[in-house]
Structures are given as C-alpha cells and as structure tokens.
Design a protein around this motif. Structure first.
Motif, PDB file in Angstrom:
ATOM      1  N   ALA A 162       3.095 -19.098   6.284  1.00  0.00           N
ATOM      2  CA  ALA A 162       2.433 -19.557   7.506  1.00  0.00           C
ATOM      3  C   ALA A 162       1.337 -20.568   7.177  1.00  0.00           C
ATOM      4  CB  ALA A 162       1.843 -18.364   8.255  1.00  0.00           C
ATOM      5  N   ARG A 163       0.589 -20.314   6.113  1.00  0.00           N
ATOM      6  CA  ARG A 163      -0.456 -21.261   5.700  1.00  0.00           C
ATOM      7  C   ARG A 163       0.153 -22.570   5.214  1.00  0.00           C
ATOM      8  NH1 ARG A 163      -2.462 -16.293   2.777  1.00  0.00           N
ATOM      9  NH2 ARG A 163      -3.910 -15.303   4.241  1.00  0.00           N
ATOM     10  N   LEU A 164       1.283 -22.473   4.517  1.00  0.00           N
ATOM     11  CA  LEU A 164       1.954 -23.679   4.035  1.00  0.00           C
ATOM     12  C   LEU A 164       2.426 -24.531   5.209  1.00  0.00           C
ATOM     13  CD1 LEU A 164       3.113 -25.351   1.690  1.00  0.00           C
ATOM     14  CD2 LEU A 164       5.181 -23.931   1.825  1.00  0.00           C
ATOM     15  N   ASP A 165       2.916 -23.894   6.255  1.00  0.00           N
ATOM     16  CA  ASP A 165       3.348 -24.634   7.438  1.00  0.00           C
ATOM     17  C   ASP A 165       2.181 -25.417   8.037  1.00  0.00           C
ATOM     18  OD1 ASP A 165       5.614 -24.992   9.467  1.00  0.00           O
ATOM     19  OD2 ASP A 165       3.965 -24.327  10.731  1.00  0.00           O
ATOM     20  N   ARG A 166       1.013 -24.791   8.122  1.00  0.00           N
ATOM     21  CA  ARG A 166      -0.168 -25.482   8.648  1.00  0.00           C
ATOM     22  C   ARG A 166      -0.599 -26.605   7.718  1.00  0.00           C
ATOM     23  NH1 ARG A 166      -1.567 -20.086  10.037  1.00  0.00           N
ATOM     24  NH2 ARG A 166      -2.901 -19.872   8.200  1.00  0.00           N
ATOM     25  N   LEU A 167      -0.430 -26.390   6.409  1.00  0.00           N
ATOM     26  CA  LEU A 167      -0.796 -27.415   5.432  1.00  0.00           C
ATOM     27  C   LEU A 167       0.078 -28.658   5.583  1.00  0.00           C
ATOM     28  CD1 LEU A 167      -2.466 -28.139   2.832  1.00  0.00           C
ATOM     29  CD2 LEU A 167      -0.505 -27.257   1.543  1.00  0.00           C
ATOM     30  N   VAL A 168       1.389 -28.463   5.683  1.00  0.00           N
ATOM     31  CA  VAL A 168       2.294 -29.599   5.842  1.00  0.00           C
ATOM     32  C   VAL A 168       2.012 -30.329   7.152  1.00  0.00           C
ATOM     33  CG1 VAL A 168       4.705 -30.314   6.032  1.00  0.00           C
ATOM     34  CG2 VAL A 168       4.076 -28.487   4.453  1.00  0.00           C
ATOM     35  N   LEU A 169       1.721 -29.574   8.204  1.00  0.00           N
ATOM     36  CA  LEU A 169       1.387 -30.185   9.481  1.00  0.00           C
ATOM     37  C   LEU A 169       0.117 -31.030   9.360  1.00  0.00           C
ATOM     38  CD1 LEU A 169       2.057 -30.482  12.474  1.00  0.00           C
ATOM     39  CD2 LEU A 169       0.723 -28.409  12.910  1.00  0.00           C
ATOM     40  N   SER A 170      -0.861 -30.549   8.608  1.00  0.00           N
ATOM     41  CA  SER A 170      -2.097 -31.316   8.400  1.00  0.00           C
ATOM     42  C   SER A 170      -1.816 -32.611   7.647  1.00  0.00           C
ATOM     43  CB  SER A 170      -3.119 -30.473   7.627  1.00  0.00           C
ATOM     44  OG  SER A 170      -3.531 -29.355   8.384  1.00  0.00           O
ATOM     45  N   LEU A 171      -0.979 -32.525   6.626  1.00  0.00           N
ATOM     46  CA  LEU A 171      -0.617 -33.728   5.877  1.00  0.00           C
ATOM     47  C   LEU A 171       0.120 -34.721   6.768  1.00  0.00           C
ATOM     48  CD1 LEU A 171       0.578 -32.131   2.504  1.00  0.00           C
ATOM     49  CD2 LEU A 171      -1.461 -33.549   2.847  1.00  0.00           C
ATOM     50  N   THR A 183      -3.775 -40.770  -7.374  1.00  0.00           N
ATOM     51  CA  THR A 183      -5.018 -40.087  -7.028  1.00  0.00           C
ATOM     52  C   THR A 183      -4.757 -38.603  -7.234  1.00  0.00           C
ATOM     53  OG1 THR A 183      -5.635 -41.751  -5.377  1.00  0.00           O
ATOM     54  CG2 THR A 183      -6.714 -39.607  -5.229  1.00  0.00           C
ATOM     55  N   ASN A 184      -5.363 -38.031  -8.269  1.00  0.00           N
ATOM     56  CA  ASN A 184      -5.129 -36.627  -8.605  1.00  0.00           C
ATOM     57  C   ASN A 184      -6.279 -35.787  -8.070  1.00  0.00           C
ATOM     58  OD1 ASN A 184      -4.804 -34.055  -9.890  1.00  0.00           O
ATOM     59  ND2 ASN A 184      -3.545 -35.050 -11.447  1.00  0.00           N
ATOM     60  N   LEU A 185      -5.978 -34.907  -7.122  1.00  0.00           N
ATOM     61  CA  LEU A 185      -6.981 -34.061  -6.472  1.00  0.00           C
ATOM     62  C   LEU A 185      -6.798 -32.591  -6.851  1.00  0.00           C
ATOM     63  CD1 LEU A 185      -6.830 -35.686  -2.900  1.00  0.00           C
ATOM     64  CD2 LEU A 185      -8.409 -36.219  -4.777  1.00  0.00           C
ATOM     65  N   GLY A 186      -6.132 -32.339  -7.971  1.00  0.00           N
ATOM     66  CA  GLY A 186      -5.914 -30.968  -8.421  1.00  0.00           C
ATOM     67  C   GLY A 186      -7.166 -30.349  -9.020  1.00  0.00           C
ATOM     68  N   LYS A 187      -7.322 -29.055  -8.829  1.00  0.00           N
ATOM     69  CA  LYS A 187      -8.465 -28.336  -9.390  1.00  0.00           C
ATOM     70  C   LYS A 187      -8.074 -26.898  -9.695  1.00  0.00           C
ATOM     71  CE  LYS A 187     -13.355 -27.289  -8.669  1.00  0.00           C
ATOM     72  NZ  LYS A 187     -14.509 -27.409  -7.727  1.00  0.00           N
ATOM     73  N   ARG A 188      -8.474 -26.469 -10.857  1.00  0.00           N
ATOM     74  CA  ARG A 188      -8.145 -25.127 -11.330  1.00  0.00           C
ATOM     75  C   ARG A 188      -8.677 -24.054 -10.372  1.00  0.00           C
ATOM     76  NH1 ARG A 188      -8.918 -23.432 -17.594  1.00  0.00           N
ATOM     77  NH2 ARG A 188      -7.833 -21.413 -17.528  1.00  0.00           N
ATOM     78  N   GLY A 189      -7.850 -23.045 -10.132  1.00  0.00           N
ATOM     79  CA  GLY A 189      -8.272 -21.896  -9.336  1.00  0.00           C
ATOM     80  C   GLY A 189      -8.031 -22.004  -7.853  1.00  0.00           C
ATOM     81  N   ARG A 190      -7.576 -23.134  -7.374  1.00  0.00           N
ATOM     82  CA  ARG A 190      -7.419 -23.309  -5.932  1.00  0.00           C
ATOM     83  C   ARG A 190      -6.315 -22.431  -5.365  1.00  0.00           C
ATOM     84  NH1 ARG A 190      -8.325 -29.528  -5.525  1.00  0.00           N
ATOM     85  NH2 ARG A 190     -10.512 -29.612  -4.910  1.00  0.00           N
ATOM     86  N   ARG A 191      -6.595 -21.896  -4.183  1.00  0.00           N
ATOM     87  CA  ARG A 191      -5.593 -21.199  -3.382  1.00  0.00           C
ATOM     88  C   ARG A 191      -5.268 -22.062  -2.171  1.00  0.00           C
ATOM     89  NH1 ARG A 191      -8.331 -15.762  -2.084  1.00  0.00           N
ATOM     90  NH2 ARG A 191      -6.400 -15.464  -0.877  1.00  0.00           N
ATOM     91  N   ILE A 192      -4.229 -21.679  -1.459  1.00  0.00           N
ATOM     92  CA  ILE A 192      -3.735 -22.547  -0.395  1.00  0.00           C
ATOM     93  C   ILE A 192      -4.745 -22.714   0.739  1.00  0.00           C
ATOM     94  CG2 ILE A 192      -2.543 -20.713   0.889  1.00  0.00           C
ATOM     95  CD1 ILE A 192      -0.272 -22.837   1.332  1.00  0.00           C
ATOM     96  N   VAL A 193      -5.580 -21.692   0.991  1.00  0.00           N
ATOM     97  CA  VAL A 193      -6.550 -21.808   2.083  1.00  0.00           C
ATOM     98  C   VAL A 193      -7.598 -22.877   1.795  1.00  0.00           C
ATOM     99  CG1 VAL A 193      -6.248 -19.445   2.871  1.00  0.00           C
ATOM    100  CG2 VAL A 193      -7.938 -19.939   1.085  1.00  0.00           C
ATOM    101  N   GLU A 194      -7.733 -23.283   0.535  1.00  0.00           N
ATOM    102  CA  GLU A 194      -8.740 -24.267   0.155  1.00  0.00           C
ATOM    103  C   GLU A 194      -8.260 -25.707   0.288  1.00  0.00           C
ATOM    104  OE1 GLU A 194     -11.215 -22.708  -3.417  1.00  0.00           O
ATOM    105  OE2 GLU A 194      -9.228 -21.766  -3.620  1.00  0.00           O
ATOM    106  N   LEU A 195      -6.984 -25.906   0.515  1.00  0.00           N
ATOM    107  CA  LEU A 195      -6.456 -27.272   0.542  1.00  0.00           C
ATOM    108  C   LEU A 195      -6.768 -28.006   1.844  1.00  0.00           C
ATOM    109  CD1 LEU A 195      -3.000 -27.159  -1.266  1.00  0.00           C
ATOM    110  CD2 LEU A 195      -5.251 -27.798  -2.146  1.00  0.00           C
ATOM    111  N   GLU A 196      -7.000 -27.279   2.915  1.00  0.00           N
ATOM    112  CA  GLU A 196      -7.343 -27.942   4.180  1.00  0.00           C
ATOM    113  C   GLU A 196      -8.609 -28.782   4.032  1.00  0.00           C
ATOM    114  OE1 GLU A 196      -5.899 -28.268   7.021  1.00  0.00           O
ATOM    115  OE2 GLU A 196      -4.223 -26.848   6.872  1.00  0.00           O
ATOM    116  N   SER A 197      -9.624 -28.228   3.351  1.00  0.00           N
ATOM    117  CA  SER A 197     -10.869 -28.975   3.158  1.00  0.00           C
ATOM    118  C   SER A 197     -10.660 -30.167   2.245  1.00  0.00           C
ATOM    119  CB  SER A 197     -11.955 -28.056   2.592  1.00  0.00           C
ATOM    120  OG  SER A 197     -11.571 -27.522   1.341  1.00  0.00           O
TER     121      SER A 197
END
Length: 260
Positions: A150-159, A87-101
């Motif tokens: 810091a954002r990456l830490d929150r991202l991994v925690l969300s995953l 399942t590929n959810l990649g999209k051009r232009g994304r920044r890390i703050v957009e991955l939570e959504s």
C-alpha cells in the motif's frame, strides 16, 4: 549523322539510369535526410536513484557506486544514448515511509528524470525482525507485506505526480537472512511474497518495471559483503547486469519516447 545518333542514345541511357523511382533524380541532401530520419540522434539520459543502502552502494569494496554506478557505463554504450547523468539520493537505513519526504525535497531533479531507479524494502523486512524477534511468524511478515504494498502504491503515485513521463524501475528484494533467521525456514517464500506484492503494484502503472534479483543471490554468500546483508562488489555487478538487461528489453519504451 550516325555518330550524333549514337551520342544521343548514350545520353538518354545515362539519364534513365540516374533517375530514381518516379522519374526524379535523388539529390545527395535528400539521401542524407532519409538517413537521419531512419536513425534518430542520440539522447542525454538523466537518471535519478532513490532508496536505501543498496542505492547508496554500501558494501561496494571497489568504490564504484554500487549497482547504480555500474549501470551507467552499461547504458552509455547503448545505441541511441549519448550521455547518462546520475542524481543518487540513496541513504543507508531508509524505509519506504521515508521516501515521501525525499521526493518532496528533490522535486526538481525528479521532474527532469528520464529514468527513476528505486531500491527499498530491505529495512522494512528487518524492522519486522527487530520488532518481533522472539515471536516471528509467517503471518507477521504477510501483514507487513500488505502494508508495504500500500505504501509502495502511494510512492509510485507521488513519483507520477512529480514526473508523469519517467520510466520507473523497482529492484526487488533478495534473501540475505538464511543464516540469521533459522527460526523462519520459509524466509525465501516470505521474500518472494513481498516481491510479488511489489510487482502487482507496478503493474497498475504504465512505464514501470519490476526487476527480480532474488534468484541472483540464492545460495550465493560469495555475493554478500562481510556484514552478510549488503551486496559486495560482485553482487552489485550482478544487480547492474540484471537491471541493464531488463531495461534493454524495454528500450523502445523508455528511450524511444524521449524528446517526442
């Protein structure tokens, strides 16, 4: 009588040879069970890829799905793997703050993943460049690198909240900026610092891995697409090989525990 004695001796000898250790004969089905226990059945792997244009495969002139598409056949031939679905959810232009959504919108797929691959950060670096093009400094990059970690830490925690068991792989940043950022000669060091920050975040979590690809692209413009930012087909092939090699080193961790 001598003939009967000889036949009895042969019968006893044959019985002794056919007995296994402990005096019990080894039946064919028992041998099959032992063989099955020694070699587990192959497993179906569900891979979810998150992130930016590198996950999407932008710049892949061969249309093979970037590094993710090239990784699938490499994993499929490994012992213990039966199938690999993506399942590929990649999209051009994304920044890390957009991955939570993205995680919230695809919780079902992520919750079922065995492997989660992530590429993110290139657009965050570019945002620093665009916002401070005429006054770029090492300090600006360093400050944003801390915020990114810091954002990456929150991202991994969300995953981890969505899927406690998936093996998470973050592919690091490389430097495509040598020709475009001549006023920041330390850009290689900047990228290395971002990568070290990301590696440090992943070390706080079990079943995670950071894959460094910065050295793959060092002084290798031939691995870049004509936009001099994204990898080309050869560049994506190199990333796939690097990720595959890293996964194989941790194979017992991400594959051995599946289905247990």
């Amino acid at each position: 009588m001598k003939q009967w004695g000889w036949l009895l001796f042969c019968w006893l000898l044959a019985g002794c040879v056919s007995l296994s250790t402990g005096g019990k004969p080894e039946r064919p089905h028992e041998a099959a069970v032992k063989q099955t226990e020694a070699k587990p059945l192959p497993k179906d792997i569900h891979l979810v890829a998150l992130g930016d244009s590198l996950t999407e495969g932008v710049g892949d002139g061969e249309g093979k799905g970037g590094y993710v598409g090239r990784l699938v056949p490499l994993l499929s031939v490994e012992d213990g793997v039966r199938t690999v679905t993506v399942t590929n959810l990649g999209k051009r232009g994304r920044r890390i703050v957009e991955l939570e959504s993205v995680i919230k919108a695809h919780e079902r797929e992520i919750s079922q993943a065995d492997l989660v691959l992530v590429t993110i950060g290139g657009n965050d670096v570019m945002n620093v460049v665009r916002s401070h093009f005429f006054d770029l400094s090492r300090e600006r990059f360093a400050n944003e690198a801390k915020a990114f970690a810091a954002r990456l830490d929150r991202l991994v925690l969300s995953l981890r909240t969505v899927n406690p068991d998936a093996f998470i792989v973050l592919v690091g940043l490389y430097n495509p900026f040598s020709s475009t950022l001549p006023n920041i000669p330390e850009i290689d060091d900047v990228i290395a610092e971002w990568n070290e920050g990301s590696r440090g975040v992943l070390l706080r979590y079990d079943r995670t891995m950071f894959v460094d690809v910065q050295d793959v692209f060092a002084d290798r413009d031939d691995l870049l697409y004509r936009d001099e930012f994204h990898p080309n087909a050869a560049g994506y092939a190199q990333i796939a090989i690097r990720v595959h090699d890293a996964l194989i080193e941790q194979k017992e961790v991400w594959l051995g525990s599946l289905g247990q």
